[in-house]
Motif scaffolding. Structure first.
Motif, PDB file in Angstrom:
ATOM      1  N   ILE A 217       0.835  -1.202   0.000  1.00 31.88           N
ATOM      2  CA  ILE A 217       0.000   0.000   0.000  1.00 31.88           C
ATOM      3  C   ILE A 217       0.870   1.252   0.000  1.00 31.88           C
ATOM      4  O   ILE A 217       0.636   2.199  -0.764  1.00 31.88           O
ATOM      5  N   ALA A 218       1.892   1.273   0.842  1.00 36.98           N
ATOM      6  CA  ALA A 218       2.784   2.432   0.910  1.00 36.98           C
ATOM      7  C   ALA A 218       3.495   2.657  -0.422  1.00 36.98           C
ATOM      8  O   ALA A 218       3.620   3.799  -0.884  1.00 36.98           O
TER       9      ALA A 218
ATOM     10  N   THR B 135     -12.474   8.560  -5.122  1.00 38.27           N
ATOM     11  CA  THR B 135     -11.844   9.141  -6.311  1.00 38.27           C
ATOM     12  C   THR B 135     -12.671   8.730  -7.524  1.00 38.27           C
ATOM     13  O   THR B 135     -13.482   7.798  -7.457  1.00 38.27           O
ATOM     14  N   PRO B 136     -12.475   9.401  -8.658  1.00 45.33           N
ATOM     15  CA  PRO B 136     -13.188   8.970  -9.871  1.00 45.33           C
ATOM     16  C   PRO B 136     -12.916   7.506 -10.212  1.00 45.33           C
ATOM     17  O   PRO B 136     -13.823   6.788 -10.642  1.00 45.33           O
ATOM     18  N   GLU B 137     -11.664   7.072  -9.992  1.00 46.96           N
ATOM     19  CA  GLU B 137     -11.313   5.677 -10.289  1.00 46.96           C
ATOM     20  C   GLU B 137     -12.073   4.714  -9.372  1.00 46.96           C
ATOM     21  O   GLU B 137     -12.595   3.689  -9.822  1.00 46.96           O
TER      22      GLU B 137
ATOM     23  N   GLY C 242       2.003   7.571  -6.291  1.00 44.32           N
ATOM     24  CA  GLY C 242       0.978   8.533  -6.685  1.00 44.32           C
ATOM     25  C   GLY C 242      -0.374   7.944  -7.032  1.00 44.32           C
ATOM     26  O   GLY C 242      -1.198   8.619  -7.660  1.00 44.32           O
ATOM     27  N   TYR C 243      -0.615   6.714  -6.622  1.00 40.96           N
ATOM     28  CA  TYR C 243      -1.876   6.047  -6.951  1.00 40.96           C
ATOM     29  C   TYR C 243      -2.710   5.783  -5.697  1.00 40.96           C
ATOM     30  O   TYR C 243      -2.167   5.499  -4.633  1.00 40.96           O
TER      31      TYR C 243
ATOM     32  N   VAL D 236      -5.284  -1.589  -8.051  1.00 46.28           N
ATOM     33  CA  VAL D 236      -5.046  -0.226  -8.508  1.00 46.28           C
ATOM     34  C   VAL D 236      -5.822  -0.035  -9.805  1.00 46.28           C
ATOM     35  O   VAL D 236      -5.749  -0.881 -10.707  1.00 46.28           O
ATOM     36  N   VAL D 237      -6.573   1.052  -9.901  1.00 52.15           N
ATOM     37  CA  VAL D 237      -7.361   1.366 -11.086  1.00 52.15           C
ATOM     38  C   VAL D 237      -6.747   2.587 -11.760  1.00 52.15           C
ATOM     39  O   VAL D 237      -6.466   3.585 -11.092  1.00 52.15           O
ATOM     40  N   GLY D 238      -6.518   2.489 -13.078  1.00 51.03           N
ATOM     41  CA  GLY D 238      -5.915   3.635 -13.739  1.00 51.03           C
ATOM     42  C   GLY D 238      -5.721   3.441 -15.227  1.00 51.03           C
ATOM     43  O   GLY D 238      -6.242   2.497 -15.833  1.00 51.03           O
ATOM     44  N   ASP D 239      -4.953   4.341 -15.812  1.00 47.66           N
ATOM     45  CA  ASP D 239      -4.649   4.292 -17.242  1.00 47.66           C
ATOM     46  C   ASP D 239      -3.857   3.025 -17.560  1.00 47.66           C
ATOM     47  O   ASP D 239      -2.878   2.717 -16.868  1.00 47.66           O
TER      48      ASP D 239
END
Length: 249
Positions: A78-79, A102-104, A85-86, A135-138
């Motif tokens: 997690i850290a 968050t939006p994600e 930055g996620y 983790v959700v992202g691009d």
């Protein structure tokens, strides 16, 4: 396999029902949490969920197998993710927890039709080993993050994408193949008797485990390379076509 709109089509439903009518086991093996997988369950067989970190009784939701991430290792992961930055999703007792909305996180909860629990600092809140972290992202940025995390946690965490925009972390002994092995031992069938279907990076161990591995045409290239057969795409209901052809024999 579920189509891009995440709907299981009638032809596939019918093919699975026909397989059961021929006394075949139909095992759902998914990266989803149990409560998100439950709407898709139609039979009595245990469901492999959380990438194999849990196997649940479909009627009660009770975990028959649970291999969570050790809590100190989870805190380290997690850290590392937060330092990169996620934000991330944390799963405990089949519930989804986040530090903040968050939006994600909202997109993920909407996609899975589940409730978000906001707890503030995950590092301060976490007191139980989580079943998995996501983790959700691009997609491209997650590829880079995944490479960094694999280097740091090699041998200590299972790390794979379930969808291009979901990067998942679990105990190193976890995989869909390991989860299905547990179900096979419990129900009394072997890998040689098993046909498995997959499309994502998180299906590699499942395809490897099964006696006959099938990838859909729109699968991750790694999955297609490892499969014994490539069937038509999800949009063409390739899984249903394979089951129909098998039963026709």
């Amino acid at each position: 396999m579920i189509a891009e709109d995440y709907v299981l089509r009638p032809r596939t439903h019918a093919a699975l029902a026909a397989a059961r009518a021929h006394d075949l086991r139909v095992i759902v093996v998914t990266g989803r949490m149990f409560q998100a997988a439950r709407p898709y369950l139609t039979g009595p067989e245990p469901v492999v969920c959380y990438q194999g970190a849990a196997v649940a009784d479909p009627a009660t939701g009770r975990f028959l197998r649970h291999v969570p991430i050790p809590i100190e290792l989870a805190r380290e992961a997690i850290a590392a993710i937060q330092d990169a930055g996620y934000g991330l999703n944390c799963y405990v007792d089949d519930e989804l927890y986040v530090a903040r909305v968050t939006p994600e996180a909202e997109r993920y909860a909407s996609f899975q039709h589940i409730e978000l629990h906001v707890v503030g600092s995950l590092l301060d809140w976490l007191e139980q080993p989580p079943t998995k972290l996501v983790v959700v992202g691009d997609p491209k940025k997650l590829d880079d993050l995944g490479a960094d995390l694999r280097e740091r946690f090699e041998g200590r965490l299972f790390i794979a994408k379930s969808l291009p925009f979901f990067l998942e972390l679990a105990h190193p002994d976890v995989s869909k193949g390991a989860g299905l092995q547990f179900v096979a031992d419990r129900l009394g069938f072997t890998r040689e008797q098993t046909v498995a279907f997959g499309d994502g990076e998180n299906d590699l161990e499942l395809i490897d485990w099964a006696g006959y591995g099938v990838a859909v045409e729109n699968a991750d290239p790694q999955v297609k390379a490892r499969a014994d057969f490539v069937c038509p795409s999800v949009q063409e209901e390739g899984v249903a076509q394979v089951i129909e052809a098998f039963l026709a024999r």
